[in-house]
Enzyme design. Structure first.
Site, short mmCIF file in Angstrom:
data_model
loop_
_atom_site.label_atom_id
_atom_site.label_comp_id
_atom_site.label_asym_id
_atom_site.label_seq_id
_atom_site.Cartn_x
_atom_site.Cartn_y
_atom_site.Cartn_z
N TYR A 65 -19.37 -22.01 27.76
CA TYR A 65 -19.26 -23.09 26.77
C TYR A 65 -20.58 -23.16 26.00
O TYR A 65 -21.57 -22.53 26.37
CB TYR A 65 -18.92 -24.42 27.46
CG TYR A 65 -17.50 -24.47 27.98
CD1 TYR A 65 -16.43 -24.75 27.12
CD2 TYR A 65 -17.21 -24.21 29.32
CE1 TYR A 65 -15.12 -24.77 27.59
CE2 TYR A 65 -15.90 -24.24 29.79
CZ TYR A 65 -14.87 -24.52 28.92
OH TYR A 65 -13.58 -24.53 29.38
N ARG A 97 -22.99 -29.27 34.95
CA ARG A 97 -22.55 -28.01 35.54
C ARG A 97 -23.21 -26.88 34.77
O ARG A 97 -23.14 -26.84 33.54
CB ARG A 97 -21.02 -27.94 35.41
CG ARG A 97 -20.41 -26.80 36.14
CD ARG A 97 -18.89 -26.93 36.22
NE ARG A 97 -18.47 -26.62 37.57
CZ ARG A 97 -17.30 -26.08 37.88
NH1 ARG A 97 -16.39 -25.86 36.97
NH2 ARG A 97 -17.01 -25.80 39.13
N ARG A 102 -9.35 -24.48 43.60
CA ARG A 102 -8.05 -23.90 43.96
C ARG A 102 -7.50 -24.46 45.26
O ARG A 102 -6.29 -24.68 45.37
CB ARG A 102 -8.17 -22.37 44.03
CG ARG A 102 -8.28 -21.75 42.65
CD ARG A 102 -8.72 -20.32 42.69
NE ARG A 102 -10.08 -20.20 43.20
CZ ARG A 102 -10.75 -19.06 43.27
NH1 ARG A 102 -10.17 -17.95 42.87
NH2 ARG A 102 -11.98 -19.03 43.75
#
Ligand SMILES: Cc1cc2nc3c(=O)[nH]c(=O)nc-3n(C[C@H](O)[C@H](O)[C@H](O)COP(=O)(O)O)c2cc1C
Length: 254
Positions: A69, A117, A213
């Site tokens: 990003y 992050r 996940r």
């Protein structure tokens, strides 16, 4: 992006911006190199977004400076090849992300959690160096960020990520924790076994873990992990009758 490919102009693709005019990979859009005016606009937009999130009632905001990003693109020498004060040295590459981070810190209440992050590695030779990652983490801690969340990859297509190894990103969280012990550090990446999760926190490698996940696979992962670690399942009242410990005959074979 759709189906793992960039949208075409006919499909309504936006003009993309980045630190340098470098495409993620062949056949992807080449972003327009951001001017200082573009940066000012993005800094203000991040602060506005934080204010809106507060008004909407969110309790936690995590600034995304990882996985390719925009802020991650600035931090990495692979995607940031600027020759002005926003490129070159690690300090210069961190300048724009830190401007955004400060604007968000100023816009977001101190009474609510704020994290960031960022990547511990690009998994490509010549990518962001671990000492730069640690320095960025220290700077974010000094800005008043409540926790530092270490992940990796996603910034360049040719990365070779050893993603099948349990805890494969743990070393990055651990390196930041060692260098900035007063910071709250979060680890993520192939953490799914409750005992592994417990060991990471108990040993002090990281203070928090994130699971993705495993939580998609089992939305009640935290409750089941509690049982695996000998704790009460602690289900909401409405779910208690379906608990592993309160459901007589649970797990019996037919
Ligand atoms: C379906 C799916 C969607 C994801 N979307 C995002 C995302 O939007 N932003 C992000 O930072 N990471 C995203 N991730 C990555 C996860 O946050 C996480 O870092 C990664 O899956 C490794 O953790 P895990 O082994 O616990 O899954 C996504 C992962 C999955 C499986």
């Amino acid at each position: 992006m759709e189906r793992g490919q960039a949208l075409t102009e006919e499909e309504g693709a936006w003009t993309t911006f980045g630190p340098s005019a470098l495409a993620f990979k062949e056949s992807w859009h080449t972003p327009v190199e951001m001017t200082e005016a573009d940066m000012d606009r993005v800094v203000a937009a991040f602060a506005d977004a934080a204010r809106r999130a507060d008004r909407a009632g969110f309790d936690l905001v995590e600034v995304h400076a990882a996985h390719g990003y925009l802020l991650c693109e600035f931090l990495s020498p692979l995607s940031n090849q600027r020759t002005d004060q926003y490129g070159g040295s690690a300090e210069n590459r961190a300048r724009f992300p830190l401007r955004v981070a400060k604007a968000v810190r100023d816009a977001w209440p101190r009474t609510k959690a704020l994290g960031v992050r960022f990547n511990g590695s690009d998994w490509v030779e010549g990518g962001v160096a671990l000492e730069e990652v640690v320095a960025f983490g220290a700077a974010m801690h000094d800005l008043g960020y409540d926790y530092l969340h270490l992940t990796s990859g996603g910034n360049v297509a040719r990365a070779d990520i050893p993603g099948a190894e349990p805890g494969y990103q743990l070393r990055f969280a651990e390196a930041v924790k060692v260098a900035v012990p007063q910071a709250v550090v979060m680890a993520v990446g192939m953490i799914f076994d409750p005992h592994q999760a417990e060991q990471i926190v108990a040993s002090g490698q990281a203070d928090l873990i994130a699971i993705a996940r495993a939580a998609l696979d089992d939305p009640n992962w935290a409750h089941h992990a509690a049982v695996a670690l000998g704790q009460a399942e602690n289900l909401p009242v409405q779910y208690e009758r379906a608990g592993k410990t309160t459901w007589p005959g649970y797990g019996r074979t037919v």
